[in-house]
Design a protein around this motif. Structure first.
Motif, short mmCIF file in Angstrom:
data_model
loop_
_atom_site.label_atom_id
_atom_site.label_comp_id
_atom_site.label_asym_id
_atom_site.label_seq_id
_atom_site.Cartn_x
_atom_site.Cartn_y
_atom_site.Cartn_z
N ALA A 150 0.84 -1.21 0.00
CA ALA A 150 0.00 0.00 0.00
C ALA A 150 0.87 1.25 0.00
O ALA A 150 0.61 2.21 -0.76
CB ALA A 150 -0.91 -0.01 1.22
N GLU A 151 1.90 1.21 0.81
CA GLU A 151 2.80 2.38 0.88
C GLU A 151 3.47 2.62 -0.47
O GLU A 151 3.52 3.75 -0.97
CB GLU A 151 3.86 2.12 1.95
CG GLU A 151 4.85 3.24 2.11
CD GLU A 151 6.25 2.74 2.25
OE1 GLU A 151 6.45 1.65 2.81
OE2 GLU A 151 7.16 3.42 1.76
N LYS A 152 3.94 1.55 -1.09
CA LYS A 152 4.60 1.69 -2.39
C LYS A 152 3.60 2.14 -3.46
O LYS A 152 3.96 2.89 -4.39
CB LYS A 152 5.23 0.36 -2.82
CG LYS A 152 6.27 -0.17 -1.88
CD LYS A 152 7.52 0.64 -1.89
CE LYS A 152 8.55 0.07 -0.92
NZ LYS A 152 9.64 1.00 -0.65
N THR A 153 2.37 1.68 -3.33
CA THR A 153 1.37 2.09 -4.31
C THR A 153 1.09 3.59 -4.21
O THR A 153 1.01 4.28 -5.22
CB THR A 153 0.06 1.30 -4.08
OG1 THR A 153 0.37 -0.08 -4.16
CG2 THR A 153 -0.98 1.64 -5.13
N PHE A 154 0.96 4.06 -2.97
CA PHE A 154 0.77 5.51 -2.80
C PHE A 154 1.97 6.28 -3.37
O PHE A 154 1.81 7.29 -4.05
CB PHE A 154 0.60 5.85 -1.32
CG PHE A 154 -0.77 5.51 -0.78
CD1 PHE A 154 -1.91 6.02 -1.37
CD2 PHE A 154 -0.91 4.67 0.31
CE1 PHE A 154 -3.18 5.71 -0.88
CE2 PHE A 154 -2.17 4.36 0.81
CZ PHE A 154 -3.30 4.87 0.21
N LYS A 155 3.14 5.76 -3.08
CA LYS A 155 4.35 6.43 -3.60
C LYS A 155 4.36 6.43 -5.12
O LYS A 155 4.79 7.39 -5.75
CB LYS A 155 5.60 5.72 -3.06
CG LYS A 155 5.95 6.12 -1.65
CD LYS A 155 7.27 5.50 -1.25
CE LYS A 155 7.69 5.97 0.13
NZ LYS A 155 8.94 5.32 0.55
N PHE A 156 3.94 5.32 -5.69
CA PHE A 156 3.90 5.22 -7.15
C PHE A 156 2.98 6.29 -7.74
O PHE A 156 3.32 6.97 -8.72
CB PHE A 156 3.44 3.81 -7.53
CG PHE A 156 2.84 3.69 -8.90
CD1 PHE A 156 3.58 4.00 -10.03
CD2 PHE A 156 1.53 3.25 -9.06
CE1 PHE A 156 3.01 3.88 -11.29
CE2 PHE A 156 0.97 3.13 -10.31
CZ PHE A 156 1.71 3.46 -11.43
N ILE A 157 1.84 6.45 -7.12
CA ILE A 157 0.89 7.45 -7.64
C ILE A 157 1.47 8.85 -7.50
O ILE A 157 1.42 9.66 -8.44
CB ILE A 157 -0.46 7.33 -6.89
CG1 ILE A 157 -1.10 5.98 -7.22
CG2 ILE A 157 -1.40 8.46 -7.27
CD1 ILE A 157 -2.28 5.62 -6.34
N PHE A 158 2.08 9.12 -6.36
CA PHE A 158 2.63 10.47 -6.15
C PHE A 158 3.82 10.73 -7.08
O PHE A 158 4.00 11.83 -7.58
CB PHE A 158 3.06 10.65 -4.69
CG PHE A 158 1.95 10.48 -3.69
CD1 PHE A 158 0.62 10.64 -4.06
CD2 PHE A 158 2.21 10.15 -2.37
CE1 PHE A 158 -0.41 10.47 -3.16
CE2 PHE A 158 1.19 9.99 -1.45
CZ PHE A 158 -0.12 10.14 -1.85
#
Lengths: 272, 550
Positions: A150-158
């Motif tokens: 989840a953390e990496k996914t948020f980072k990916f979007i940002f």
């Protein structure tokens, strides 16, 4: 970016002087399909003249080259032929804009592709843990790998925003003769994909752990998120701590606001 | 010209009459010059001097030495006088000849220049040069005064000759060139060198060298780990591991002791995160379970493989999003907390929500940290992301928006804006076609038979214009592609977030996600004279256009 394109179209429409043309390939096969175009007998990419971006101040010369060399036809150009072959002609001013557009499209496509991959992976995991009633059995707990994913996914979007912004700024601020480097485009795509790959790996690891839970029937051996129950006072303190750490106004925290308020009170007291 | 032949010796009265040939000026010139050239020095030689008879000139004479001798001019003074006169005559002759030559040359030059220019133009045209290029060749000074856009960018002698860089393999590995898709060839004279078959700007060169540096920095630690792990051990977990350069030596040692690493050279595009786990003995079970699952499922590919065949999301799935899943809370509850929970029972929904909040807060807190591992990022140090990443602002300074900002705006008036049909960037046809293709490939091809709308009157006018490209609509095509891709990206991202957290969950992280999508969508929004409200969702725009066009 769309604004730049619209301005460009306006500018071209209003220009009275003739353009200098280049022969470039059509954007893709769907474009050909839409305009019912047939492929050229000799493709543009293998033509040495076109690959050198030969300029044609006279559009008839360009049509002649397309007709005689690429279409391998010796007949006189009709109006239909001109309309058909006109899809391969582009003005010099439009070339760079088209290239920048293509760069942005490829970046957005890459981000979308990675998003879809992550989405399908996550859906696969959720479907994988469902039982006959399509519910999650109770022995599946939250693996820490999923939190990491989840953390990496948020980072990916940002991060994708940073990559898009970089290209967008380059397009809007770049001089007309400044070309967007394909190397930089490649780097920005890699940046946008960086955390997506990390998120995918985290999801794969979570999938492994969930499989392990399904295989063993317990969560032993898998790293599970653990929350320690604490008294409400601690929770309140934790919440206040989080609140204080968050900036309220730009670069202004609660502590500073409180300090300012105190100092104003003190000064008011002195005045009284 | 009829030369006037005269003799000064007539004054002496002793000169016999000499036949006086008619001399034309051209012959004279030649003879005169040759006579001057071969003028003998001996006094006894008989030299005939023919003097040009220019009208009013001083040299209307024919003089021989015999005549002068016969006239009794034998003294040295007389000789000197003659020599002086001779010199004057020579000078006069020279001046006359030069003037005549110049007149002739000017007349001839103009004709010759014209002929040369015509010949040059025809030859350049035969070689395929365009008129403006020929003009630039023939009259370089006129090329500067041409209208903007008409000046040839590459006149033949100014054609940009590409300069290819030759670089040693030690300085720039082949992999970097392959990664950036840059053509190259091995130098035939020395196989240690490569010739990069594309011109590179200094900025690009920096990026290439930085990529090499990143590769090498990863490679060094990779080699170090490989060296440590050479001791033969039983084959435990085969886990890919990314070398972590920022770890302390103790951490590295600990990691090496605990985890077995399988050294697979990882491409920058497919970097893997550190997969650290403690269950080396259980990986066989994982592998067995994976094999079991693979046997049942045929399509479980990874990497750059095609997407899994999950066409439609399972709408009946009642598995909650990941971050709402339960954890070990309750197992470690002490008596006091049990008493509290008994006193005021907490609903499971509130409980899950609190845990989700905690998890998201932890993720957000983790994102705010300053980073030192920016060397692994796949961009050069010049990229602004590096600075914001190191300062910890990369994932913090993201605009926050509500998901409602991405939802369709209900106000129908905005979509009735007539400017959609009047704009120069009329992409309705392209949007309709791309959407048709998308529906045809993704779902049923029901709309493939839908006739496309006619091209607008503006576009028809464009086609009739002679000076414009009649039919190419690549810009419109690209913009429609961009709009469609953005629409897909927004919906996919919303679905992806929904897998982890309910997408309407009120949390800054989610609001930042919607803010990110909102900012990205700006690249494909139409300009103010064409677009409606900037907060509108792209989906609304596309749907409205499609409704109108169908």
């Amino acid at each position: 970016m769309c604004k730049e394109n619209a301005n460009h179209e306006k500018q071209e429409e209003s220009m009275a002087s003739p353009f200098i043309y280049l022969i470039k390939d059509v954007p893709d096969n769907e474009y050909m399909q839409m305009h019912e175009l047939e492929k050229l007998a000799i493709p543009i990419e293998i033509c040495s003249i076109c690959s050198k971006s030969t300029r044609y101040p006279d559009i008839d010369d360009a049509f002649q080259h397309l007709q005689q060399f690429h279409s391998q036809k010796r007949v006189v150009l009709s109006l239909e032929d001109r309309q058909r072959l006109g899809h391969w002609l582009v003005s010099t001013a439009s070339v760079e804009l088209g290239r920048r557009n293509a760069g942005m499209i490829s970046l957005i496509e890459a981000v979308h592709w990675r998003t879809k991959k992550l989405l399908y992976k996550a859906m696969e995991i959720r479907s994988g843990v469902a039982n006959e009633e399509k519910e999650k059995p109770s022995h599946y707990l939250l693996p820490s790998a999923l939190v990491k994913a989840a953390e990496k996914t948020f980072k990916f979007i940002f991060t994708s925003l940073h990559a898009v912004r970089f290209l967008k700024d380059q397009i809007s601020t770049a001089a007309p003769n400044l070309k967007t480097s394909p190397v930089e485009l490649r780097d920005n795509i890699a940046l946008a994909e960086y955390y997506a790959i990390a998120a995918k790996n985290a999801l794969s690891k979570a999938q492994d752990e969930l499989l392990l839970m399904a295989y063993t029937g317990s969560s032993d051996g898998a790293s599970i998120v653990q929350y320690i129950s604490i008294p409400p006072e601690t929770t309140a303190l934790y919440a206040i701590g989080c609140l204080v750490a968050r900036p309220i106004v730009e670069e202004l925290r609660i502590q500073e606001l409180y300090r300012n308020h105190l100092s104003s009170l003190v000064s008011t007291g002195f005045n009284i | 010209m009829q030369p006037k032949v005269d003799s000064d010796d007539e004054d002496a009265g002793s000169s016999p009459s000499v036949p006086r040939p008619e001399v034309d000026s051209e012959n004279f010139n030649i003879e005169n010059s040759e006579a001057e050239k071969y003028q003998p020095s001996g006094p006894t030689e008989r030299i005939t001097k023919k003097v040009s008879a220019s009208p009013g000139g001083a040299g209307d004479m024919r003089l021989t030495q015999d005549e002068s001798q016969g006239a009794g001019v034998s003294s040295t003074n007389g000789k000197k006088l003659l020599a002086l006169e001779d010199l004057d005559l020579k000078q006069v002759i020279k001046d006359e000849v030069t003037a005549a030559l110049k007149r002739n040359a000017d007349e001839v030059d103009e004709e010759v220049q014209k002929r040369i220019e015509e010949e040059m133009r025809s030859r350049l045209a035969q070689f395929g040069f365009q008129p403006n290029q020929i003009e630039a060749v023939v009259h370089p000074e006129k090329a500067k005064t041409l209208q903007p856009g008409m000046a040839p960018n590459s006149p033949p002698w100014l054609t940009h000759q590409p300069t290819y860089v030759k670089v040693h393999k030690d300085h720039l590995p082949v992999y970097t060139l392959i990664y950036y898709d840059i053509p190259y060839e091995i130098d035939r004279s020395d196989s240690d060198y490569m010739i990069i078959l594309r011109e590179l700007e200094p900025r690009e060169t920096e990026i290439l060298f930085e990529h090499t540096r990143r590769l090498r920095s990863r490679g060094a630690s990779y080699l170090a780990v490989k060296e440590r792990d050479r001791t033969p051990k039983p084959d435990y977990a085969q886990v890919r591991r990314r070398p972590e350069r920022t770890q302390s030596p103790n951490t590295n040692r600990r990691a090496t002791n605990h985890y077995k690493t399988n050294h697979v050279e990882v491409s920058p595009r497919s970097r893997t995160t550190t997969l650290s786990r403690d269950q080396s003995m259980t990986t066989d079970k994982v592998a067995a379970a994976r094999r079991k699952q693979k046997s049942s499922k045929t399509s479980s590919k990874r990497g750059t493989s095609p997407l899994p065949t999950i066409a439609e999301p399972n709408v009946n799935l009642r598995v909650p999003p990941f971050l709402v899943w339960p954890n070990t809370l309750g197992e470690v509850e002490d008596d006091a907390s049990k008493d509290r929970s008994n006193a005021r029972p907490q609903s499971s929904g509130e409980h899950d929500s609190a845990l989700t909040e905690l998890t998201l807060s932890e993720i957000e807190k983790y994102m705010r940290k300053n980073r030192q591992d920016d060397a692994d990022l796949p961009v050069s140090f010049h990229h602004p992301f590096h600075t914001s990443y190191k300062s910890g602002k990369a994932f913090v300074e993201i605009p926050e928006k509500s998901i409602k900002d991405l939802e369709p705006v209900q106000d129908a008036k905005s979509f009735n804006n007539p400017q959609w049909n009047q704009g120069v960037l009329d992409v309705r046809n392209e949007l309709a076609f791309v959407e048709t293709i998308r529906e045809g490939t993704g779902r049923a091809s029901k709309s493939c038979t839908t006739p496309l709308p006619k091209i607008s009157s503006t576009a028809s006018l464009k086609q009739k214009s002679v000076t414009r490209i009649p039919s190419r609509r690549a810009i419109q095509w690209q913009m429609s592609r961009l709009l469609i891709e953005m629409d897909l990206l927004i919906s996919s991202t919303q679905q992806l977030i929904d897998q982890f957290v309910p997408k309407h969950y009120p949390h800054p992280l989610l609001r930042k996600c919607w803010g990110t999508l909102y900012e990205i969508s700006k690249v494909s929004l139409l300009p103010p004279n064409l677009s409606v409200v900037p907060t509108q969702c792209l989906r609304c725009i596309i749907l409205t256009l499609l409704t109108r066009t169908r």
